[in-house]
Design a protein around this motif. Structure first.
Motif, PDB file in Angstrom:
ATOM      1  N   ALA A 186       0.824  -1.212   0.000  1.00 19.71           N
ATOM      2  CA  ALA A 186       0.000   0.000   0.000  1.00 19.71           C
ATOM      3  C   ALA A 186       0.857   1.261   0.000  1.00 19.71           C
ATOM      4  CB  ALA A 186      -0.928  -0.004   1.210  1.00 19.71           C
ATOM      5  N   ALA A 187       2.007   1.208   0.669  1.00 22.18           N
ATOM      6  CA  ALA A 187       2.856   2.396   0.781  1.00 22.18           C
ATOM      7  C   ALA A 187       3.737   2.619  -0.435  1.00 22.18           C
ATOM      8  CB  ALA A 187       3.729   2.287   2.032  1.00 22.18           C
ATOM      9  N   ALA A 188       3.649   1.740  -1.440  1.00 21.41           N
ATOM     10  CA  ALA A 188       4.540   1.841  -2.598  1.00 21.41           C
ATOM     11  C   ALA A 188       4.387   3.153  -3.347  1.00 21.41           C
ATOM     12  CB  ALA A 188       4.305   0.663  -3.544  1.00 21.41           C
ATOM     13  N   VAL A 189       3.209   3.794  -3.279  1.00 21.32           N
ATOM     14  CA  VAL A 189       3.002   5.041  -4.016  1.00 21.32           C
ATOM     15  C   VAL A 189       3.026   6.264  -3.114  1.00 21.32           C
ATOM     16  CG1 VAL A 189       1.694   3.862  -5.812  1.00 21.32           C
ATOM     17  CG2 VAL A 189       0.474   4.898  -3.897  1.00 21.32           C
ATOM     18  N   TRP A 221       2.955   9.309  -6.549  1.00 19.23           N
ATOM     19  CA  TRP A 221       1.703   9.137  -7.286  1.00 19.23           C
ATOM     20  C   TRP A 221       2.000   9.051  -8.784  1.00 19.23           C
ATOM     21  CZ3 TRP A 221      -2.779  12.591  -5.016  1.00 19.23           C
ATOM     22  CH2 TRP A 221      -2.991  12.230  -3.682  1.00 19.23           C
ATOM     23  N   GLY A 222       1.511   8.003  -9.391  1.00 21.93           N
ATOM     24  CA  GLY A 222       1.812   7.795 -10.800  1.00 21.93           C
ATOM     25  C   GLY A 222       3.185   7.201 -11.019  1.00 21.93           C
ATOM     26  N   GLY A 223       3.742   6.560  -9.990  1.00 18.06           N
ATOM     27  CA  GLY A 223       5.046   5.918 -10.101  1.00 18.06           C
ATOM     28  C   GLY A 223       4.907   4.412 -10.268  1.00 18.06           C
ATOM     29  N   PRO A 224       5.097   3.626  -9.184  1.00 22.39           N
ATOM     30  CA  PRO A 224       4.974   2.167  -9.308  1.00 22.39           C
ATOM     31  C   PRO A 224       3.607   1.714  -9.811  1.00 22.39           C
ATOM     32  CG  PRO A 224       6.040   2.755  -7.246  1.00 22.39           C
ATOM     33  CD  PRO A 224       5.536   4.035  -7.839  1.00 22.39           C
ATOM     34  N   ASP A 225       2.549   2.422  -9.429  1.00 23.65           N
ATOM     35  CA  ASP A 225       1.220   2.007  -9.897  1.00 23.65           C
ATOM     36  C   ASP A 225       1.078   2.204 -11.402  1.00 23.65           C
ATOM     37  OD1 ASP A 225       1.324   4.758  -9.571  1.00 23.65           O
ATOM     38  OD2 ASP A 225      -0.569   4.930  -8.501  1.00 23.65           O
ATOM     39  N   ARG A 237      -0.111  18.129  -7.090  1.00 17.26           N
ATOM     40  CA  ARG A 237       0.104  19.534  -6.736  1.00 17.26           C
ATOM     41  C   ARG A 237      -1.079  20.401  -7.146  1.00 17.26           C
ATOM     42  NH1 ARG A 237       6.578  20.800  -7.824  1.00 17.26           N
ATOM     43  NH2 ARG A 237       7.339  19.449  -6.138  1.00 17.26           N
ATOM     44  N   ARG A 238      -1.643  20.150  -8.308  1.00 13.87           N
ATOM     45  CA  ARG A 238      -2.809  20.936  -8.728  1.00 13.87           C
ATOM     46  C   ARG A 238      -4.014  20.643  -7.832  1.00 13.87           C
ATOM     47  NH1 ARG A 238      -1.788  23.319 -13.774  1.00 13.87           N
ATOM     48  NH2 ARG A 238      -0.078  22.350 -14.934  1.00 13.87           N
ATOM     49  N   LEU A 239      -4.153  19.397  -7.389  1.00 18.15           N
ATOM     50  CA  LEU A 239      -5.237  19.063  -6.469  1.00 18.15           C
ATOM     51  C   LEU A 239      -5.014  19.761  -5.131  1.00 18.15           C
ATOM     52  CD1 LEU A 239      -7.784  17.389  -5.827  1.00 18.15           C
ATOM     53  CD2 LEU A 239      -6.265  15.520  -5.134  1.00 18.15           C
ATOM     54  N   LEU A 240      -3.772  19.764  -4.671  1.00 16.87           N
ATOM     55  CA  LEU A 240      -3.450  20.392  -3.400  1.00 16.87           C
ATOM     56  C   LEU A 240      -3.794  21.879  -3.409  1.00 16.87           C
ATOM     57  CD1 LEU A 240      -2.096  19.398  -0.730  1.00 16.87           C
ATOM     58  CD2 LEU A 240       0.034  20.338  -1.602  1.00 16.87           C
ATOM     59  N   ALA A 241      -3.633  22.510  -4.565  1.00 19.75           N
ATOM     60  CA  ALA A 241      -3.869  23.950  -4.658  1.00 19.75           C
ATOM     61  C   ALA A 241      -5.346  24.305  -4.694  1.00 19.75           C
ATOM     62  CB  ALA A 241      -3.178  24.495  -5.908  1.00 19.75           C
ATOM     63  N   GLU A 242      -6.215  23.370  -5.079  1.00 17.33           N
ATOM     64  CA  GLU A 242      -7.616  23.711  -5.322  1.00 17.33           C
ATOM     65  C   GLU A 242      -8.590  23.030  -4.374  1.00 17.33           C
ATOM     66  OE1 GLU A 242     -10.720  23.921  -9.136  1.00 17.33           O
ATOM     67  OE2 GLU A 242      -8.689  23.151  -9.411  1.00 17.33           O
ATOM     68  N   GLY A 253       1.893  12.134   0.305  1.00 20.02           N
ATOM     69  CA  GLY A 253       2.983  12.576  -0.566  1.00 20.02           C
ATOM     70  C   GLY A 253       2.559  12.869  -1.984  1.00 20.02           C
ATOM     71  N   GLY A 254       1.312  13.266  -2.177  1.00 22.87           N
ATOM     72  CA  GLY A 254       0.839  13.555  -3.527  1.00 22.87           C
ATOM     73  C   GLY A 254       1.459  14.793  -4.137  1.00 22.87           C
ATOM     74  N   ASP A 255       2.074  15.637  -3.308  1.00 21.31           N
ATOM     75  CA  ASP A 255       2.689  16.860  -3.815  1.00 21.31           C
ATOM     76  C   ASP A 255       4.126  16.651  -4.260  1.00 21.31           C
ATOM     77  OD1 ASP A 255       3.312  16.278  -1.156  1.00 21.31           O
ATOM     78  OD2 ASP A 255       3.862  18.356  -0.718  1.00 21.31           O
ATOM     79  N   LEU A 256       4.661  15.460  -4.071  1.00 20.84           N
ATOM     80  CA  LEU A 256       6.047  15.183  -4.434  1.00 20.84           C
ATOM     81  C   LEU A 256       6.133  14.692  -5.874  1.00 20.84           C
ATOM     82  CD1 LEU A 256       7.192  13.362  -1.161  1.00 20.84           C
ATOM     83  CD2 LEU A 256       7.375  15.793  -1.742  1.00 20.84           C
ATOM     84  N   GLU A 257       7.200  15.072  -6.558  1.00 25.83           N
ATOM     85  CA  GLU A 257       7.396  14.672  -7.949  1.00 25.83           C
ATOM     86  C   GLU A 257       8.076  13.309  -8.026  1.00 25.83           C
ATOM     87  OE1 GLU A 257       6.268  15.957 -10.549  1.00 25.83           O
ATOM     88  OE2 GLU A 257       5.889  18.082 -10.192  1.00 25.83           O
ATOM     89  N   VAL A 258       7.718  12.530  -9.021  1.00 29.33           N
ATOM     90  CA  VAL A 258       8.388  11.271  -9.311  1.00 29.33           C
ATOM     91  C   VAL A 258       9.558  11.580 -10.247  1.00 29.33           C
ATOM     92  CG1 VAL A 258       8.167   8.963 -10.282  1.00 29.33           C
ATOM     93  CG2 VAL A 258       6.244   9.993  -9.052  1.00 29.33           C
ATOM     94  N   ALA A 259      10.747  11.252  -9.823  1.00 28.36           N
ATOM     95  CA  ALA A 259      11.944  11.577 -10.613  1.00 28.36           C
ATOM     96  C   ALA A 259      12.344  10.378 -11.464  1.00 28.36           C
ATOM     97  CB  ALA A 259      13.085  11.986  -9.685  1.00 28.36           C
TER      98      ALA A 259
END
Length: 654
Positions: A471-474, A478-482, A542-547, A560-566
């Motif tokens: 469950a913690a993999a993402v 967000w939008g990484g391993p999943d 990040r856009r969700l966090l802002a609105e 951690g939805g505001d963090l970027e996947v590198a």
């Protein structure tokens, strides 16, 4: 007026049982959505009988069954709640407005509730429920609620946030609550007459200890604690001199064991018996455990999803149950008869590499049943599960494990053994991300599958039900391993279907799954996605966090939805990859979405128009007037189910 109504209930949620087990209550919804309370009469020698009450509710409402068949409803009302009393054929009665943002109802135990049910007129001033309320302060307020319309009687204000709720006596005086204070969760006992608390479970100074089940007649209790080093189930005779025991059979990593009910009427010298629900992946099972034994005894029940609550009496164990081809209803189990029966075959998920998935073998069977391995067991009955309005049968589904880039990915699959070679196939992505597809009835997936479309609904990394690490993999990705799991499944399915001359799969997602579906449609190889339909998507963390509102912002930040996947795929931002969205697209959003603001979909529409895409040709945009985030389960949802099913099958909305 709470008049009796006749509904074809397809969804049920939030079951509660009266203390004496004579009635149950839940929220129910028919084919067109729209939630309403339902009262169930539970006779000792016959089927359970539901009665719908004409009171419009939503999924935030709570219901509580009373022993006389009436139902308490705790309904959100502005910044607080309204507690109402409903009965068939009688007007709603407002019992108490409570100006707190969080409020919970607790039923009284068997003896106290039976006393209240003897005479409605004589017992109107007697308590019928306990109210637990909190606001922004770290304090829990407790009241006793009567059914006569008098103001709730204040019992106590307890420091800390209190959850749980296990009765320690039959009279309804001693209530065990799980109190969170100082970063630790401990069970305390509230004396409702004196309004004072005393500690109950203190296994270690730094441990989290909470009572989850108790039998007042014997003192037998089950608890959950991390005192052994990890969170485990244990048992003890509460108040006795013996230490708490943590049997190895109750510790099963990757599975969640939930005590449901203890056997009634235990004789002298008999060991306590408890039925536990075992949740693992998409499905759940039931087991019987006898205190002192080192093993669990599986109960041979049909595969599906159990409700986690129940009431065990001489009439049997009653629990909510659902399966893909069985709308949620109440099951009655004869535990002794089930123990004597042969185990059901085919109830475990099948391990199946995608490359070996069946490509032929006949058309999907419309009514084969989730438990099609054979006849249903003796000792099992399901009451109130509705069939389709046309007199047919619901589509069944199975659990399969498919090979993913980092290990097996379990999926709920509609379409029989030849699902991979069906004329149309939908890859459906769940919301969350902390959520999962379950082996239960889902009206939207059922409608998609009704026309012979196969559905592959995977629980990719980030899904719940497969252990904390999965469950913690993402978290923070967000939008990484999943996304990697989804793209691998998409590539495998599209490749095999191309070899058969079949169209590529179609993508479908809701909320977080819609965000994931849009990313997958953009990053998938050309020609591997036939169409994409999304409901209530957001564009990036990040856009969700802002609105979004405060609660969604807090959840997004916590996960951690505001963090970027590198990585080489670049930012997980739908607007940035919008030029890559070339497959026909349908976007649906409610204009009163309180979770994902409709501005997210409006921004996507504007970007597609800026890129020169033609609305009505390259993409379609539907804004559902008055609909919230759960628009596929709200009133009017049947229209959206038809719209989605037609688009996913043909590319043209109904």
């Amino acid at each position: 007026m709470s008049t009796q109504t006749v509904h074809l209930a397809l969804r049920r949620f939030g079951f509660t049982f009266a203390g004496d087990g004579s009635h149950a209550a839940c929220l129910a919804a028919g084919a067109d959505g729209g939630w309403y309370p339902e009262s169930w009469r539970l006779p000792g020698d016959g089927p359970a009988v539901p009665t719908g009450l004409a009171s419009a509710e939503d999924l935030r409402s709570q219901v509580l069954a009373l022993p006389d068949g009436r139902v308490l409803v705790c309904r959100p009302d502005g910044e607080g709640h309204a507690v109402l009393l409903l009965a068939a054929g009688e007007p709603e009665v407002l019992l108490a407005p409570v100006r707190l943002p969080a409020l919970r109802l607790l039923a009284l135990p068997e003896a106290a509730s039976a006393t209240s049910a003897t005479s409605v007129a004589a017992s109107a001033a007697e308590p019928v429920a306990v109210l637990l309320g909190t606001d922004a302060r770290p304090v829990t307020s407790v009241w006793l609620l009567a059914a006569d319309g008098s103001a709730p009687r204040a019992v106590a204000e307890l420091p800390g946030l209190c959850g749980g709720g296990v009765w320690l006596d039959a009279a309804g005086r001693l209530l065990a609550l799980d109190r969170l204070a100082g970063g630790r969760l401990k069970t305390v006992v509230l004396d409702l007459e004196l309004g004072v608390t005393t500690p109950l479970l203190e296994l270690g100074e730094e441990s989290n200890d909470r009572l989850v089940l108790f039998d007042p007649a014997s003192g037998f209790g089950m608890l959950r604690s991390d005192a052994p080093g990890v969170d485990r189930l244990g048992w003890a005779l509460i108040g006795g001199a013996e230490p708490v025991r943590f049997p190895d059979c109750l510790h099963q990593p990757g599975r969640l064991l939930r005590p449901v009910a203890a056997a009634p009427g235990r004789g002298p010298g008999e060991e306590p018996q408890v039925v536990l629900q075992v949740d693992q992946g998409a499905a759940s099972a039931l087991v019987l455990w006898r205190a002192g034994e080192r093993r669990l005894r599986p109960l041979p029940v049909p595969p599906g999803r159990w409700g986690g609550v129940g009431h065990w009496s001489a009439a049997g164990l009653r629990m909510p149950y659902s399966a893909p081809d069985r709308p949620a209803a109440l099951a009655t189990l004869d535990v002794a008869a089930l123990l004597a029966a042969e185990p059901l075959a085919g109830s475990a998920p099948m391990a199946l590499p995608l490359a070996l998935a069946p490509l032929n073998g006949g058309a999907p069977q419309a009514g084969s049943g989730t438990a099609a391995a054979g006849a249903e067991p003796v000792g099992w009955r399901l009451d109130g599960s509705a069939g389709p309005g046309d007199g047919g049968r619901w589509r069944s589904a199975q659990c399969l494990e498919l090979a993913g880039p980092a290990g097996p990915v379990e999926a709920v699959v509609y379409g029989g053994e030849s699902w991979l070679s069906a004329p149309h196939l939908v890859l459906a992505l769940h919301g969350g991300p902390a959520d999962a597809w379950r082996l239960e009835f889902d009206p939207a997936l059922q409608r998609i599958a009704a026309d012979g479309t196969a559905v592959l609904a995977p629980n990719q990394r980030g899904s719940t039900g497969y252990g904390p690490q999965y469950a913690a993999a993402v978290n923070g990705a967000w939008g990484g391993p999943d996304l990697e799991d989804v793209l691998a499944l998409l590539e495998g399915v599209a490749g095999q279907r191309a070899a058969l001359g079949l169209e590529p799969p179609t993508l479908f997602g809701v909320s977080y799954g819609a965000f994931l579906a849009l990313l997958a449609a953009a990053h998938a190889p050309a020609g591997s996605v036939a169409r994409c339909a999304v409901v209530a998507p957001f564009l990036s963390g990040r856009r969700l966090l802002a609105e979004a509102g405060p609660s969604v912002r807090a959840l997004t930040a916590r996960l951690g939805g505001d963090l970027e996947v590198a990585d080489a795929r670049g930012p997980r931002d739908v607007l940035r990859v919008a030029p890559l969205l070339t497959a026909p697209l349908l976007v649906v959003h409610g204009d009163r979405d309180e979770v994902v603001p409709v501005g997210q979909s409006r921004a996507l529409r504007h970007e597609l128009l800026r890129l020169g895409r033609l609305e009505g040709v390259d993409f379609r945009y539907v804004e559902a007037a008055g609909a919230g985030h759960e628009l596929l389960a709200e009133e009017g949802s049947a229209v959206l189910h038809e719209l989605l099913a037609a688009f996913l099958r043909t590319g043209r909305p109904a």
